[in-house]
Design a protein around this motif. Structure first.
Motif, PDB file in Angstrom:
ATOM      1  N   TYR A 106      20.195   1.504  -1.837  1.00  0.00           N
ATOM      2  CA  TYR A 106      21.050   0.314  -1.801  1.00  0.00           C
ATOM      3  C   TYR A 106      21.282  -0.164  -0.368  1.00  0.00           C
ATOM      4  O   TYR A 106      21.315  -1.376  -0.107  1.00  0.00           O
ATOM      5  CB  TYR A 106      22.376   0.565  -2.517  1.00  0.00           C
ATOM      6  CG  TYR A 106      22.206   0.648  -4.014  1.00  0.00           C
ATOM      7  CD1 TYR A 106      21.670  -0.414  -4.732  1.00  0.00           C
ATOM      8  CD2 TYR A 106      22.551   1.792  -4.717  1.00  0.00           C
ATOM      9  CE1 TYR A 106      21.486  -0.349  -6.094  1.00  0.00           C
ATOM     10  CE2 TYR A 106      22.374   1.874  -6.094  1.00  0.00           C
ATOM     11  CZ  TYR A 106      21.847   0.798  -6.773  1.00  0.00           C
ATOM     12  OH  TYR A 106      21.662   0.875  -8.122  1.00  0.00           O
ATOM     13  N   ASN A 107      21.422   0.757   0.585  1.00  0.00           N
ATOM     14  CA  ASN A 107      21.551   0.365   1.994  1.00  0.00           C
ATOM     15  C   ASN A 107      20.278  -0.311   2.490  1.00  0.00           C
ATOM     16  O   ASN A 107      20.334  -1.291   3.230  1.00  0.00           O
ATOM     17  CB  ASN A 107      21.872   1.577   2.875  1.00  0.00           C
ATOM     18  CG  ASN A 107      23.268   2.082   2.650  1.00  0.00           C
ATOM     19  OD1 ASN A 107      24.139   1.359   2.176  1.00  0.00           O
ATOM     20  ND2 ASN A 107      23.492   3.341   2.981  1.00  0.00           N
ATOM     21  N   LYS A 115      19.921  -3.853   0.973  1.00  0.00           N
ATOM     22  CA  LYS A 115      20.944  -4.734   1.568  1.00  0.00           C
ATOM     23  C   LYS A 115      20.516  -5.149   2.966  1.00  0.00           C
ATOM     24  O   LYS A 115      20.632  -6.324   3.337  1.00  0.00           O
ATOM     25  CB  LYS A 115      22.295  -4.001   1.598  1.00  0.00           C
ATOM     26  CG  LYS A 115      23.407  -4.787   2.229  1.00  0.00           C
ATOM     27  CD  LYS A 115      23.779  -5.972   1.395  1.00  0.00           C
ATOM     28  CE  LYS A 115      24.991  -6.673   1.991  1.00  0.00           C
ATOM     29  NZ  LYS A 115      25.034  -8.069   1.635  1.00  0.00           N
ATOM     30  N   THR A 116      19.989  -4.205   3.757  1.00  0.00           N
ATOM     31  CA  THR A 116      19.514  -4.517   5.109  1.00  0.00           C
ATOM     32  C   THR A 116      18.345  -5.498   5.062  1.00  0.00           C
ATOM     33  O   THR A 116      18.304  -6.456   5.834  1.00  0.00           O
ATOM     34  CB  THR A 116      19.075  -3.225   5.829  1.00  0.00           C
ATOM     35  OG1 THR A 116      20.176  -2.320   5.833  1.00  0.00           O
ATOM     36  CG2 THR A 116      18.625  -3.499   7.241  1.00  0.00           C
ATOM     37  N   CYS A 148      17.683  -7.674   2.759  1.00  0.00           N
ATOM     38  CA  CYS A 148      18.186  -8.978   2.340  1.00  0.00           C
ATOM     39  C   CYS A 148      18.916  -9.665   3.496  1.00  0.00           C
ATOM     40  O   CYS A 148      18.761 -10.867   3.714  1.00  0.00           O
ATOM     41  CB  CYS A 148      19.103  -8.828   1.134  1.00  0.00           C
ATOM     42  SG  CYS A 148      19.573 -10.407   0.402  1.00  0.00           S
ATOM     43  N   ASP A 149      19.703  -8.909   4.258  1.00  0.00           N
ATOM     44  CA  ASP A 149      20.415  -9.482   5.410  1.00  0.00           C
ATOM     45  C   ASP A 149      19.453  -9.964   6.483  1.00  0.00           C
ATOM     46  O   ASP A 149      19.732 -10.940   7.180  1.00  0.00           O
ATOM     47  CB  ASP A 149      21.372  -8.448   6.008  1.00  0.00           C
ATOM     48  CG  ASP A 149      22.553  -8.160   5.089  1.00  0.00           C
ATOM     49  OD1 ASP A 149      22.792  -8.962   4.149  1.00  0.00           O
ATOM     50  OD2 ASP A 149      23.218  -7.125   5.301  1.00  0.00           O
ATOM     51  N   TYR A 179      16.745  -9.183  -4.626  1.00  0.00           N
ATOM     52  CA  TYR A 179      17.919  -8.371  -4.312  1.00  0.00           C
ATOM     53  C   TYR A 179      18.833  -8.259  -5.528  1.00  0.00           C
ATOM     54  O   TYR A 179      19.335  -7.188  -5.846  1.00  0.00           O
ATOM     55  CB  TYR A 179      18.676  -8.964  -3.122  1.00  0.00           C
ATOM     56  CG  TYR A 179      19.945  -8.209  -2.808  1.00  0.00           C
ATOM     57  CD1 TYR A 179      19.885  -6.954  -2.211  1.00  0.00           C
ATOM     58  CD2 TYR A 179      21.185  -8.731  -3.129  1.00  0.00           C
ATOM     59  CE1 TYR A 179      21.032  -6.242  -1.934  1.00  0.00           C
ATOM     60  CE2 TYR A 179      22.340  -8.023  -2.854  1.00  0.00           C
ATOM     61  CZ  TYR A 179      22.254  -6.787  -2.257  1.00  0.00           C
ATOM     62  OH  TYR A 179      23.387  -6.084  -1.996  1.00  0.00           O
ATOM     63  N   SER A 216      19.537  -4.722  -7.132  1.00  0.00           N
ATOM     64  CA  SER A 216      20.878  -4.181  -6.919  1.00  0.00           C
ATOM     65  C   SER A 216      21.740  -4.227  -8.170  1.00  0.00           C
ATOM     66  O   SER A 216      22.868  -3.764  -8.148  1.00  0.00           O
ATOM     67  CB  SER A 216      21.586  -4.941  -5.795  1.00  0.00           C
ATOM     68  OG  SER A 216      21.832  -6.269  -6.196  1.00  0.00           O
TER      69      SER A 216
END
Length: 146
Positions: free
Chosen positions: A88-89, A92-93, A95-96, A105, A109
């Motif tokens: 999940y980290n 998320k990274t 996607c950011d 995402y 997720s």
């Protein structure tokens, strides 16, 4: 010649997916190259997924083999907690950083909410649009209750 063109298209797809995931398997984070990467469907074709850009990711052969026809969310639930948190980290990274699209995402997720893709083609005159809906289909037991 046709098979050669198909091979080049497959390599381009692998390169694009690897660039999207930072050159790693989306599930375990193992480093991949374009020859060791396999294409995995987030929602399997056998369970209503489509062979579209929003539904495919790069994964290593062991993860793809273990996932088989499971939804990505079910496969992630089988991982130990530390690997789930790392997964999940990682997404998320990505996607950011703008590498992973919002649609992927959301599919990756979702912790049990998205379970079916539906595609709708809309045509206005000579313009055609393709819309993909992500549906929440609740699982029911024999009696019809959750």
């Amino acid at each position: 010649m046709k098979s050669f063109m198909g091979y080049n298209k497959k390599r381009r797809t692998h390169r694009r997916l690897l660039a999207e995931t930072g050159g790693c398997c989306i599930y375990c984070g193992r480093r991949l190259d374009e020859f060791s990467a396999t294409i995995d469907h987030i929602i399997p074709l056998s369970r209503g997924g489509y062979n579209e850009e929003t539904n495919i990711v790069a994964s290593c052969l062991p993860c793809n083999y273990l996932k088989y026809t499971m939804y990505a969310r079910d496969f992630i639930r089988l991982m130990p907690y530390r690997k789930q948190r790392s997964f999940y980290n990682r997404i998320k990274t990505l996607c950011d950083q703008g590498k992973l699209s919002e649609d992927k995402y959301m599919l990756l997720s979702s912790k049990g909410s998205v379970s079916k893709m539906t595609r709708l083609n809309i045509q206005f005159g000579r313009f055609q649009f393709r819309v993909v809906f992500l549906l929440n289909v609740k699982d029911k037991n024999r009696n019809g209750y959750k």
